[in-house]
Design an enzyme around this catalytic site. Structure first.
Site, PDB file in Angstrom:
ATOM      1  N   CYS A  19      52.773 -20.750   4.551  1.00  0.00           N
ATOM      2  CA  CYS A  19      52.117 -19.554   5.065  1.00  0.00           C
ATOM      3  C   CYS A  19      50.605 -19.675   5.057  1.00  0.00           C
ATOM      4  CB  CYS A  19      52.533 -18.313   4.275  1.00  0.00           C
ATOM      5  SG  CYS A  19      52.360 -18.452   2.502  1.00  0.00           S
ATOM      6  N   GLY A  45      52.047 -21.529   9.587  1.00  0.00           N
ATOM      7  CA  GLY A  45      53.319 -20.821   9.588  1.00  0.00           C
ATOM      8  C   GLY A  45      53.639 -20.346  10.980  1.00  0.00           C
ATOM      9  N   ASN A 120      50.033 -16.522  -0.240  1.00  0.00           N
ATOM     10  CA  ASN A 120      50.234 -17.927   0.086  1.00  0.00           C
ATOM     11  C   ASN A 120      50.481 -18.668  -1.222  1.00  0.00           C
ATOM     12  OD1 ASN A 120      50.213 -20.546   1.098  1.00  0.00           O
ATOM     13  ND2 ASN A 120      47.986 -20.649   1.252  1.00  0.00           N
ATOM     14  N   GLY A 121      51.604 -19.340  -1.333  1.00  0.00           N
ATOM     15  CA  GLY A 121      51.918 -20.085  -2.545  1.00  0.00           C
ATOM     16  C   GLY A 121      53.352 -19.860  -2.958  1.00  0.00           C
ATOM     17  N   TYR A 261      46.730 -33.252   5.422  1.00  0.00           N
ATOM     18  CA  TYR A 261      47.539 -32.783   6.545  1.00  0.00           C
ATOM     19  C   TYR A 261      47.462 -31.289   6.817  1.00  0.00           C
ATOM     20  CZ  TYR A 261      51.797 -31.543   9.143  1.00  0.00           C
ATOM     21  OH  TYR A 261      52.674 -31.016  10.042  1.00  0.00           O
TER      22      TYR A 261
END
Length: 490
Positions: A19, A45, A120-121, A261
């Site tokens: 996300c 996402g 996020n996580g 990435y």
């Protein structure tokens, strides 16, 4: 040769960030700004998106499956989200967690008023905490670990909402970058190790937060600084910004895969241009693993900056020997095995006139299952390449991530099952080599990995997880307990 393999992944052979988050307060048309910011974070996402707004009186949410443009591209959609404050979220779903009920931001009416959260996580003790909360009478509406934070805030006995949020976060382990909206303002915070990224910017009188700086570029905001590991930033309705460090000091461990990435190359991560870092990684890869070939060919798009660095350092010409189509959706209908296995040729096609008769070295950012690498090597040979070598701009990915990256089970990671030479045989390359972990650290501007005090979270390469993994440990013990009587009966 058609490929039928138990580790085949029709959705791609990459690690996937789960996300991205964006928030803005004190802005005209906050929802429109948020939608634009989420467009810039779409790569983090691509399966679902949500925005929650606040107009000073009421919270309003709109969520949908698909891309930002599928859900927030019309004036009518934005008009449904009035207000000067908004937060948004783009996500991938993981196994068993699809559907609108898990699309963020999540919202709840607490005793103190509305509470919206974008995360996020991954909380690595979420299942344990969830079980404890359910036993106390909590009722969950989603399967998201983020909802655990809401319940912990709701049951905290501290007097202010900020203190209740701190109290809740002291109980969780793992990785989080959070944007929280309340009737009193916006709160942004990051876990003490800073595993997941979060940035802060300004546009006029508005304050904004995002997973990556590229979102600020798109909305015309000025990047101010990163939210520091363990920092909590509160912006009240008058625009006063207050910073807190409620979790003490810890040695940061940001995710090194942001350099490799995840982040867009035009972002700044940990104070460094992601594009320049990837070029430096490619140059280090060339230094460690030279190759006597005619052309350096990136596996697009993520392999391009590293391939440029490899070519510049080696003096070997850089060429686009693979052309990528940008119009292939991940939900493309697969009417048969033959069509399904042709997926790589829908996304990538060999530039036959360039590679025919040439010795080439392919540069990619990672190898996960190895199936895509195998198909690309095969495609290059079919296009007439005389030799096909493979170089990887990260160390072997041999361990699963538990901090917000959708990785396969460890048994499906090629590097967890094989050493480099068997991996080379599997992808059918003439040679295969990876950058070393120390080389990766050097390339991103750090000293070689420092024994027990590494500067990044690199657990996917080393297995050195920076936090406890309570849910995993409990599952491992539970599986062992369940399997023991079976073995005895046998």
């Amino acid at each position: 040769m058609s490929i039928s393999h138990p580790f085949y992944d029709e959705h791609g052979d990459k690690l996937r960030e789960e996300c991205g988050v964006f928030g803005v307060t004190r802005a005209n048309d906050a929802a429109a700004v948020t939608a634009l910011g989420l467009h810039a974070l779409q790569h983090r996402g691509q399966e679902a998106v949500g925005i929650t707004s606040f107009d000073g009186t009421q919270f309003t949410s709109r969520r949908g499956i698909g891309h930002v443009s599928d859900n927030f591209s019309t004036p009518e959609a934005i008009a449904e989200l009035p207000g000067f404050m908004a937060a948004g979220h783009v996500r991938y779903s993981t196994t068993g967690s699809g559907g609108l009920r898990n699309v963020q931001p999540l919202y709840a009416d607490l005793a103190s008023g509305g509470f919206a959260i974008a995360h996020n996580g991954n909380i690595s003790n979420a299942s344990t905490l969830r079980s404890e909360l359910v036993q106390k009478g909590a009722i969950f509406q989603s399967t998201s670990d983020t909802e655990v934070i809401i319940h912990l805030v709701a049951t905290s006995r501290y007097p202010t909402l900020r203190d209740r949020l701190v109290d809740a976060l002291r109980l969780v382990e793992g990785a989080y970058a959070l944007i929280v909206m309340t009737p009193q303002g916006m709160i942004a915070c990051r876990d003490p190790l800073g595993i997941r990224p979060l940035q802060m910017g300004r546009i006029g009188d508005a304050v904004t937060f995002a997973s990556e700086t590229v979102a600020f570029d798109v909305i015309g905001a000025e990047f101010e600084r990163q939210v520091e590991p363990g920092e909590m930033i509160e912006v009240d309705l008058e625009g006063n910004v207050t910073s807190f460090r409620p979790f003490g000091e810890a040695r940061p461990r940001p995710c090194i895969f942001e350099h490799v990435y995840f982040s867009r190359p035009d972002s700044i991560f940990d104070g460094r241009s992601v594009y320049e870092a990837r070029k430096a990684i490619g140059a280090q890869l060339a230094l460690e693993n030279p190759c006597n070939v005619d052309l350096v060919v990136p596996v697009p798009d993520s392999g391009v900056p590293a391939a440029i660095g490899y070519a510049q350092a080696s003096g070997i010409p850089f060429e686009l020997g693979i052309i990528r189509s940008h119009y292939v959706g991940r939900t493309f209908i697969q009417p048969s095995d033959t069509a399904r296995h042709s997926g790589v040729k829908r996304k990538h096609n060999a530039n036959r006139g360039l590679v025919e008769g040439k010795r080439i070295v392919l540069i990619d950012d990672s190898i996960v299952r190895g199936t895509t690498s195998l198909k690309i090597v095969e495609m290059m040979r079919e296009a007439g390449a005389s030799e096909v070598h493979f170089r990887v701009a990260s160390p072997p990915t041999a361990h699963s991530c538990y901090y917000g990256v959708d990785t396969p089970e460890r048994s499906k990671l090629l590097a967890a099952r094989m050493d480099v030479e068997p991996m080379r045989e599997f992808i059918q390359a003439d040679s295969l080599a990876f950058i070393s972990i120390d080389g990766l650290y050097r390339a991103v501007g750090e000293e070689p990995r420092n024994g027990g005090c590494p500067q990044f979270c690199d657990a996917c390469f080393t297995g050195d997880y920076p936090t406890s993994l309570t849910d995993l440990a409990n599952k491992t013990v539970g599986d062992a307990q369940l399997s023991f009587p079976v073995k005895e009966d046998a």
